[in-house]
Design an enzyme around this catalytic site. Structure first.
Site, PDB file in Angstrom:
ATOM      1  N   ASP A 137       0.834  -1.204   0.000  1.00 26.98           N
ATOM      2  CA  ASP A 137       0.000   0.000   0.000  1.00 26.98           C
ATOM      3  C   ASP A 137       0.866   1.250   0.000  1.00 26.98           C
ATOM      4  O   ASP A 137       2.039   1.228   0.397  1.00 26.98           O
ATOM      5  CB  ASP A 137      -0.958   0.009   1.187  1.00 26.98           C
ATOM      6  CG  ASP A 137      -0.253   0.010   2.536  1.00 26.98           C
ATOM      7  OD1 ASP A 137       0.799  -0.647   2.653  1.00 26.98           O
ATOM      8  OD2 ASP A 137      -0.753   0.661   3.482  1.00 26.98           O
TER       9      ASP A 137
ATOM     10  N   GLU B 168      -0.075  -0.844   5.930  1.00 21.00           N
ATOM     11  CA  GLU B 168       1.031  -0.295   6.718  1.00 21.00           C
ATOM     12  C   GLU B 168       0.933   1.209   6.818  1.00 21.00           C
ATOM     13  O   GLU B 168       1.212   1.799   7.861  1.00 21.00           O
ATOM     14  CB  GLU B 168       2.373  -0.689   6.099  1.00 21.00           C
ATOM     15  CG  GLU B 168       3.578  -0.463   7.012  1.00 21.00           C
ATOM     16  CD  GLU B 168       4.182   0.927   6.915  1.00 21.00           C
ATOM     17  OE1 GLU B 168       5.020   1.269   7.766  1.00 21.00           O
ATOM     18  OE2 GLU B 168       3.832   1.676   5.981  1.00 21.00           O
TER      19      GLU B 168
END
Length: 377
Positions: free
Chosen positions: A69, A134
């Protein structure tokens, strides 16, 4: 290898994986890992994509960890080229996630491809731990995988996280630990009244000010060989109704400790409370422990990384624990030795995020050289 590190990086950078979305990144990576004999396991939670891919069943277990991400792009019209259309200009690759941390993910995959091709019967096991959560809350990402691995008694012997740790040039800094993070919301209570009659109330901002000054001036510890001294900082203060003629009835102060292994959360809480008590404040505190500090000292992994960077980049790396928290705070619970090694951090999360093209094969070579030192007979 069917693709260079550059080409693989471009493929996953083209996926618009704004947290907590993976947007197809892991499918691309799985295409590369399955032919190498990796078993594929998804440990998804609450819509977050988490991959645990493993080759082998014996120890030692060497893991590459990371995230697919990325943070939001910001205003698209500020980008020189579209953030999810990776573009090379003057030897630099531009796109969201180039530095943080899709290039590292690509480099780890191509490093493993090269290593396995040269060492098909290597001892031990290799694994990848990847998440799409994250950059956001991180409540359902790496921590979910760690919980699953812990429940079945798995221990990681070595782990490399590809966060962008370099400062000026690839390899000049490696993170061998991170400080802990302890946050609090302090509410100091007073008595609201008309500002023209302060004697009829108690101003909590005035009462808190001397204590805050003392807290800001306190030396919490002196750090140690690996850590800088613990710091305490105020991030937000809010008090009052918004009116200019009312003494507030309370004030909220948000603060944070970044602490070393020279202090404990419990010790910091006790010392802070003692200062507040000394100033006779009427207060409440809500505490949140975001992370405990973790550290990998000198040993096989740190030595292998230092050697690899010296050979590939021609420089001596610095082991450091500076900076913010990372998913290493979760992995440390089940890992014996862990380092963060990645590209230059200067453009992470920025408009026109980028990485030098020549850093990509070098980063892959660093990862491969570490594997060669630790995972061959």
């Amino acid at each position: 290898m069917s693709d260079t590190t550059l080409e693989l990086a471009k493929r996953i950078i083209a996926c618009a994986s704004v947290t907590p979305e993976d947007a197809g990144c892991m499918d691309i990576l799985i295409e590369r890992l399955k032919p190498l004999g990796f078993s594929i396991e998804f440990i998804n939670r609450n819509g977050v994509t988490n991959l645990w891919a493993r080759r082998g069943t014996t120890a030692p277990l060497f893991v590459f960890a990371g995230h697919t991400d990325v943070v939001p792009t910001g205003p698209l019209d500020k980008w020189t080229s579209p953030p999810f259309a990776p573009e090379i200009r003057d030897g630099v690759l531009y796109g969201r996630g180039t530095a943080d941390m899709k290039s590292s993910v690509a480099a780890s995959v191509t490093a493993v491809e090269a290593f396995v091709a040269a060492n098909p019967q290597h001892p031990g096991s290799l694994a990848f731990l990847l998440t799409s959560d994250e950059e956001g809350d991180a409540n359902d990402g790496t921590i979910a995988v760690v919980e699953a691995l812990k429940a079945r008694g798995e221990t990681l012997d070595f782990c490399i996280i590809g966060e962008p740790t370099s400062v000026d040039t690839l390899g000049d800094m490696v993170k061998n630990g991170r400080r802990g993070s302890l946050s609090g919301v302090l509410t100091v209570k007073g008595i609201q009244c008309h500002i023209a009659y302060p004697e009829k109330g108690r101003n909590p901002i005035h009462e808190a000010a001397p204590a805050l000054a003392e807290l800001a001036a306190t030396e919490w510890d002196q750090g140690n060989e690996y850590y800088q001294p613990t710091t305490w900082q105020i991030s937000n203060i809010h008090g009052g109704t918004g009116a200019t003629n009312v003494v507030p009835g309370s004030v909220d102060i948000k603060f944070n400790f970044r602490f070393s292994t020279a202090s404990t959360p419990e010790g910091l809480q006790q010392r802070l409370s003692a200062i507040l008590e000394k100033h006779k404040l009427d207060y409440e505190i809500k505490w949140t422990l975001g992370a405990r500090p973790f550290l990998t000292g000198r040993g096989p992994l740190a030595d292998a990384a230092t050697t690899a960077i010296r050979e590939i980049c021609g420089i001596e790396t610095e082991l450091s624990t500076t900076g913010g928290t990372s998913d290493g705070r979760f992995i440390a619970e089940i890992c014996r030795q862990m380092l963060e090694i990645g590209p230059v951090n200067a453009t992470s999360h920025k408009i026109d995020e980028c990485i030098a093209v020549d850093a990509l094969p070098k980063l892959s070579a660093i990862y491969r050289r570490i594997l060669e030192q630790l995972m061959t007979a």
